[in-house]
Design a protein around this motif. Sequence first.
Motif, PDB file in Angstrom:
ATOM      1  N   PRO A  62      16.173 -22.876 -88.940  1.00  0.00           N
ATOM      2  CA  PRO A  62      16.884 -21.654 -88.557  1.00  0.00           C
ATOM      3  C   PRO A  62      15.999 -20.687 -87.772  1.00  0.00           C
ATOM      4  N   GLU A  63      16.664 -19.886 -86.954  1.00  0.00           N
ATOM      5  CA  GLU A  63      16.003 -18.825 -86.202  1.00  0.00           C
ATOM      6  C   GLU A  63      17.056 -17.793 -85.841  1.00  0.00           C
ATOM      7  N   ASN A  64      16.604 -16.602 -85.450  1.00  0.00           N
ATOM      8  CA  ASN A  64      17.538 -15.561 -85.046  1.00  0.00           C
ATOM      9  C   ASN A  64      18.156 -15.919 -83.699  1.00  0.00           C
ATOM     10  N   CYS A  65      19.469 -15.730 -83.591  1.00  0.00           N
ATOM     11  CA  CYS A  65      20.132 -16.053 -82.329  1.00  0.00           C
ATOM     12  C   CYS A  65      21.373 -15.192 -82.147  1.00  0.00           C
ATOM     13  N   LEU A  72      27.961 -20.174 -77.805  1.00  0.00           N
ATOM     14  CA  LEU A  72      29.277 -20.408 -77.205  1.00  0.00           C
ATOM     15  C   LEU A  72      29.244 -20.530 -75.682  1.00  0.00           C
ATOM     16  N   ILE A  73      28.609 -19.583 -75.023  1.00  0.00           N
ATOM     17  CA  ILE A  73      28.564 -19.635 -73.554  1.00  0.00           C
ATOM     18  C   ILE A  73      27.782 -20.850 -73.066  1.00  0.00           C
ATOM     19  N   PRO A  74      26.613 -21.166 -73.626  1.00  0.00           N
ATOM     20  CA  PRO A  74      25.919 -22.391 -73.212  1.00  0.00           C
ATOM     21  C   PRO A  74      26.727 -23.665 -73.481  1.00  0.00           C
ATOM     22  N   THR A  75      27.505 -23.657 -74.568  1.00  0.00           N
ATOM     23  CA  THR A  75      28.349 -24.826 -74.846  1.00  0.00           C
ATOM     24  C   THR A  75      29.370 -25.018 -73.744  1.00  0.00           C
ATOM     25  N   ASP A 101      20.274 -22.553 -87.503  1.00  0.00           N
ATOM     26  CA  ASP A 101      19.732 -23.599 -86.639  1.00  0.00           C
ATOM     27  C   ASP A 101      20.612 -23.657 -85.383  1.00  0.00           C
ATOM     28  N   LYS A 102      20.076 -23.163 -84.248  1.00  0.00           N
ATOM     29  CA  LYS A 102      20.877 -23.064 -83.024  1.00  0.00           C
ATOM     30  C   LYS A 102      21.371 -24.432 -82.537  1.00  0.00           C
ATOM     31  N   LEU A 103      20.495 -25.430 -82.585  1.00  0.00           N
ATOM     32  CA  LEU A 103      20.862 -26.755 -82.102  1.00  0.00           C
ATOM     33  C   LEU A 103      22.033 -27.326 -82.900  1.00  0.00           C
ATOM     34  N   ARG A 104      21.959 -27.195 -84.238  1.00  0.00           N
ATOM     35  CA  ARG A 104      23.008 -27.768 -85.081  1.00  0.00           C
ATOM     36  C   ARG A 104      24.318 -26.996 -84.953  1.00  0.00           C
ATOM     37  N   LEU A 105      24.249 -25.680 -84.820  1.00  0.00           N
ATOM     38  CA  LEU A 105      25.470 -24.896 -84.654  1.00  0.00           C
ATOM     39  C   LEU A 105      26.122 -25.224 -83.307  1.00  0.00           C
ATOM     40  N   LYS A 106      25.288 -25.384 -82.286  1.00  0.00           N
ATOM     41  CA  LYS A 106      25.822 -25.768 -80.984  1.00  0.00           C
ATOM     42  C   LYS A 106      26.488 -27.153 -81.068  1.00  0.00           C
ATOM     43  N   GLN A 107      25.902 -28.030 -81.880  1.00  0.00           N
ATOM     44  CA  GLN A 107      26.465 -29.371 -82.070  1.00  0.00           C
ATOM     45  C   GLN A 107      27.845 -29.283 -82.726  1.00  0.00           C
ATOM     46  N   ILE A 108      27.982 -28.409 -83.694  1.00  0.00           N
ATOM     47  CA  ILE A 108      29.271 -28.210 -84.371  1.00  0.00           C
ATOM     48  C   ILE A 108      30.325 -27.724 -83.378  1.00  0.00           C
ATOM     49  N   VAL A 109      29.983 -26.681 -82.640  1.00  0.00           N
ATOM     50  CA  VAL A 109      30.939 -26.102 -81.693  1.00  0.00           C
ATOM     51  C   VAL A 109      31.299 -27.108 -80.600  1.00  0.00           C
ATOM     52  N   LEU A 174      34.379 -34.753 -86.732  1.00  0.00           N
ATOM     53  CA  LEU A 174      34.719 -33.757 -87.744  1.00  0.00           C
ATOM     54  C   LEU A 174      33.937 -33.979 -89.026  1.00  0.00           C
ATOM     55  N   CYS A 175      33.674 -35.241 -89.346  1.00  0.00           N
ATOM     56  CA  CYS A 175      32.851 -35.524 -90.524  1.00  0.00           C
ATOM     57  C   CYS A 175      31.454 -34.942 -90.354  1.00  0.00           C
ATOM     58  N   LEU A 176      30.892 -35.092 -89.149  1.00  0.00           N
ATOM     59  CA  LEU A 176      29.566 -34.529 -88.889  1.00  0.00           C
ATOM     60  C   LEU A 176      29.602 -33.009 -88.953  1.00  0.00           C
ATOM     61  N   CYS A 177      30.654 -32.400 -88.392  1.00  0.00           N
ATOM     62  CA  CYS A 177      30.783 -30.937 -88.468  1.00  0.00           C
ATOM     63  C   CYS A 177      30.780 -30.466 -89.916  1.00  0.00           C
ATOM     64  N   LYS A 178      31.546 -31.150 -90.739  1.00  0.00           N
ATOM     65  CA  LYS A 178      31.604 -30.804 -92.158  1.00  0.00           C
ATOM     66  C   LYS A 178      30.228 -30.915 -92.801  1.00  0.00           C
ATOM     67  N   SER A 179      29.516 -32.000 -92.469  1.00  0.00           N
ATOM     68  CA  SER A 179      28.192 -32.210 -93.048  1.00  0.00           C
ATOM     69  C   SER A 179      27.227 -31.109 -92.629  1.00  0.00           C
ATOM     70  N   LEU A 180      27.223 -30.760 -91.346  1.00  0.00           N
ATOM     71  CA  LEU A 180      26.296 -29.747 -90.850  1.00  0.00           C
ATOM     72  C   LEU A 180      26.612 -28.364 -91.415  1.00  0.00           C
ATOM     73  N   VAL A 181      27.902 -28.014 -91.428  1.00  0.00           N
ATOM     74  CA  VAL A 181      28.286 -26.701 -91.958  1.00  0.00           C
ATOM     75  C   VAL A 181      27.933 -26.601 -93.442  1.00  0.00           C
ATOM     76  N   THR A 182      28.186 -27.686 -94.180  1.00  0.00           N
ATOM     77  CA  THR A 182      27.847 -27.699 -95.607  1.00  0.00           C
ATOM     78  C   THR A 182      26.347 -27.519 -95.805  1.00  0.00           C
ATOM     79  N   ALA A 183      25.553 -28.192 -94.966  1.00  0.00           N
ATOM     80  CA  ALA A 183      24.101 -28.071 -95.069  1.00  0.00           C
ATOM     81  C   ALA A 183      23.627 -26.656 -94.753  1.00  0.00           C
TER      82      ALA A 183
END
Length: 541
Positions: A62-65, A72-75, A101-109, A174-183
């Motif tokens: 994690p980091e501040n973002c 959202l805009i980079p996505t 974690d910016k990378l993982r949140l971007k992956q979810i979106v 969607l399974c991966l999104c669920k896993s990442l958000v849960t983590a």
Amino acid sequence: LSVAMEAAQALEAMANGLVADAEHGGASYLQLIRRSITYVVDVLTNMLDLNKFSEGKIVMRPENCSIHEDILIPTREMMFLSKAGNVSVEVVGQDVGLYVDKLRLKQIVTNLVSNAIKYTTEGFIKMEVIAEDERQVVITVSDSGIGVKTSEYHNLFSRWEQLGSSINGAGIGLCLCKSLVTAMGGDISLNKDYNSGIVGHPGSQFVVRLPRRRHRKSEDVPAFNALAAALTANTQLVGNKEMKQQHSNSDLQSEVPIPKDATLHGAFRILVVDDERVGQKLLVRRFSRIFPHAKVECAISGERALEMVKTTRYDIITMDHFMKVGEMTGEETIRALRTQAHVDALIVGISGNTKRAAHLSAGADDFFQKPLPSDDVVVRRFAMKLAPPAGWNVLLVDDVEMNLHFLKRKLDQVSASHMTTLDEAQKRWNFTTCQDADRAKELLEKEKYDLVVLDESLPSSSGEDATASGTEIAEYARKRTKKNNESLIVWNSGSIASSSQKKIPSCFDEAWPKPLPSVEMMRQDLSFQLIHSRGNGSSKK
């Protein structure tokens, strides 16, 4: 990957001079390859991450973002989106800072937006951020797409689920999104009360809730260990099931040599059932190349295919499996088609998913997993089971009426790739019979025949005991007639010991012994005679 491979094969054929595509050119194929490879990379990345979860190896950094500026805009820019066709893509709501974690949140979106793009044809896709309170941030991805059925809510985030049987995809996003958000210590859900406001396009809205200024390691989340165990068990189950399917059916083989640029000649009617426009376009181009005289039509759903077969008799029907338009899968459509007596077409499953066993058990005659192999392999597989096209004019010549009866009855069965009833088979070809040589010559002068079958010894009206050979009639057709000099002519003689010991006079294309060989053997004999080389137009012989 199958789309990329199809486009690459088309480019290779253009480079080798085997086919010209002035209408589309190479640029469109390169664009398809680039988009397809990007998709494959995304899928593989998701699969690798799921495996990491199953082994407990995902580490959050994690980091501040800023959610707008960093996520959202980079996505949107990364996916080359400001507008996709008739669909507007928007980033709205207030910008919020988050420790994540910016990378993982971007992956979810990215996964959520990718789904929205795939299933939205008009209207909008909207990414929004809402700061509900000091403890929680909400990110929503909304669209005006096809929506999600109520019956599919319960397994929406399960691995290998494609939002139900009507949706095409790998079933892991969607399974991966669920896993990442849960983590991340958050939660993801589908807003069941959402409606896009556009008539006929209910849409869907996925809601991601994340804690503000709070980070939890994945191993501290109780749901993580249960999820990892479930993923591992599911991987083993699905893997074993697919392995059995791959080995349950062996491909048909033949020793007959076939040119690399093989084509199948004949006025075939082909129906391509596939919901994806790109997939449809590639299959139409491919079949137009392989079947140069065919008429190729498309259906975007199983329901549409069932309507089209009511008015058109097709020789070939190819079937995708997952189709987002309509309710039916490819397997269900095949079963429905096989209940129709008038549908005696060769049905071939063509899907990016491992559905060979399902399609064959439903009544398909063969199955290809995308991408399709080279033209010569496709032609060989088709020729092993495909009957010549409907509408053939056939001339049968034999001095024994009973022989003519049995020959016609056998050819009625040969004419249908997938025999349903004899009554239906008798509608496919038009037969003319005669019992003497002179009448046969008259008919060959007047009418055009696709197939001519000749007995060896025939009476002639030139004298009381006069006879003429089938060879003489075949030579007459080749040299003296304009309508039948290229007809397919078969020698049907009792002097042939067996179909494997043929010594065929040069004026004949094929020879059948008496008694006749099997229906399958006769069908293959005729189909392989329709194989030509695209380069010089000559037959495989």
